[in-house]
Write a protein that holds these residues in place. Structure first.
Motif, short mmCIF file in Angstrom:
data_model
loop_
_atom_site.label_atom_id
_atom_site.label_comp_id
_atom_site.label_asym_id
_atom_site.label_seq_id
_atom_site.Cartn_x
_atom_site.Cartn_y
_atom_site.Cartn_z
N ILE A 23 124.85 30.58 49.10
CA ILE A 23 124.82 31.67 48.12
C ILE A 23 124.78 33.04 48.79
O ILE A 23 125.41 33.99 48.33
CB ILE A 23 123.68 31.45 47.09
N LEU A 24 124.07 33.15 49.92
CA LEU A 24 124.03 34.42 50.65
C LEU A 24 125.42 34.85 51.13
O LEU A 24 125.75 36.03 51.11
CB LEU A 24 123.10 34.32 51.86
N SER A 25 126.21 33.89 51.54
CA SER A 25 127.54 34.20 52.08
C SER A 25 128.48 34.74 51.01
O SER A 25 129.47 35.40 51.33
CB SER A 25 128.14 32.96 52.75
N LYS A 63 119.38 41.46 57.33
CA LYS A 63 119.30 42.64 56.46
C LYS A 63 119.03 42.27 55.01
O LYS A 63 118.86 43.15 54.17
CB LYS A 63 120.59 43.47 56.56
N ARG A 64 118.95 40.97 54.71
CA ARG A 64 118.71 40.56 53.33
C ARG A 64 117.58 39.54 53.20
O ARG A 64 117.50 38.80 52.23
CB ARG A 64 120.01 40.02 52.72
N PHE A 65 116.68 39.53 54.18
CA PHE A 65 115.49 38.68 54.10
C PHE A 65 114.24 39.54 54.01
O PHE A 65 114.15 40.58 54.66
CB PHE A 65 115.38 37.75 55.32
N LEU A 66 113.29 39.10 53.18
CA LEU A 66 112.01 39.77 53.01
C LEU A 66 110.92 38.71 53.18
O LEU A 66 110.95 37.68 52.51
CB LEU A 66 111.91 40.36 51.60
N LEU A 67 109.97 38.96 54.07
CA LEU A 67 108.86 38.01 54.25
C LEU A 67 107.82 38.25 53.17
O LEU A 67 107.53 39.39 52.81
CB LEU A 67 108.23 38.18 55.63
N SER A 68 107.22 37.16 52.68
CA SER A 68 106.22 37.31 51.62
C SER A 68 105.14 36.23 51.73
O SER A 68 105.28 35.26 52.48
CB SER A 68 106.88 37.19 50.25
N ILE A 76 112.92 42.18 58.86
CA ILE A 76 112.51 41.27 57.78
C ILE A 76 111.08 41.51 57.33
O ILE A 76 110.71 41.17 56.21
CB ILE A 76 112.72 39.79 58.17
N GLY A 77 110.27 42.09 58.19
CA GLY A 77 108.88 42.33 57.85
C GLY A 77 108.59 43.69 57.26
O GLY A 77 107.57 43.88 56.60
#
Length: 193
Positions: free
Chosen positions: A63-65, A101-106, A140-141
């Motif tokens: 889906i990211l691609s 550039k499209r990852f967020l750590l949580s 990402i952080g």
């Protein structure tokens, strides 16, 4: 794509604010609807909440691609510490590096079985360490969050409060809030003004 959600997606695009969606399960009809929204609202930033939970990296890459307006909220604590997880952190690292550039750590409120905040936070550092690249860890952080926040323009309500005191094209939403607070508290404005 139900009810008022399409109108909310449009508002999100106009204000350049992201929308975080809890997609459960991460396959089937929920993903079909997510893809429909991603296609119909290409200017809206969608964040797939805890996208890695019960979701292999291959599904996430698929889906990211295809959608550049999709971000992945990565709940590392689940992957590292929940006994029901079947994918190790290492399996996700190539994907995180490729789409950093499209990852967020949580921490996802550390709600998974056997995952408290301490473990959830430790797992985020484990991901950063596994990336072996300080710039990816910072991205990402911290930086992806910051870029989303800083790209939001000042709202009409904020600009109305500021009146003619500032050029609306020179400030973002955060800056406008700082100016409003400074005016209300009668303190000097931030140095960027």
């Amino acid at each position: 794509m139900d009810g008022n959600l399409p109108a909310i997606y449009e508002l999100c695009a106009s204000y350049r604010v992201p929308i975080l969606l809890h997609i459960d399960p991460p396959f089937g009809e929920p993903i079909i609807k997510l893809e429909e929204a991603l296609r119909e609202f290409p200017d809206t930033i969608f964040i797939f909440g805890h996208a890695n939970v019960f979701n292999p990296p291959e599904n996430m890459e698929s889906i990211l691609s295809r959608y550049t307006n999709l971000y992945m909220d990565f709940f590392a604590g689940f992957t590292a510490y929940d006994p029901s997880n079947t994918y190790p952190l290492e399996d996700y690292i190539p994907l995180i590096k490729k789409y950093s550039k499209r990852f967020l750590l949580s921490t996802d409120s550390a709600t998974a079985q056997n995952v408290n905040y301490e473990k959830a936070i430790n797992a985020m550092y484990e991901v950063i360490d596994l990336c072996e690249d300080v710039s990816i860890g910072e991205r990402i952080g911290r930086l992806n969050f910051l870029e989303i926040i800083e790209s939001q323009p000042a709202t009409a309500s904020q600009l109305a409060l500021l009146r003619q005191e500032t050029n609306p094209n020179s400030i973002n939403k955060r800056m406008a809030n700082e100016l409003i607070i400074a005016h209300q508290l009668d303190i000097p404005a931030a140095p960027w003004v």
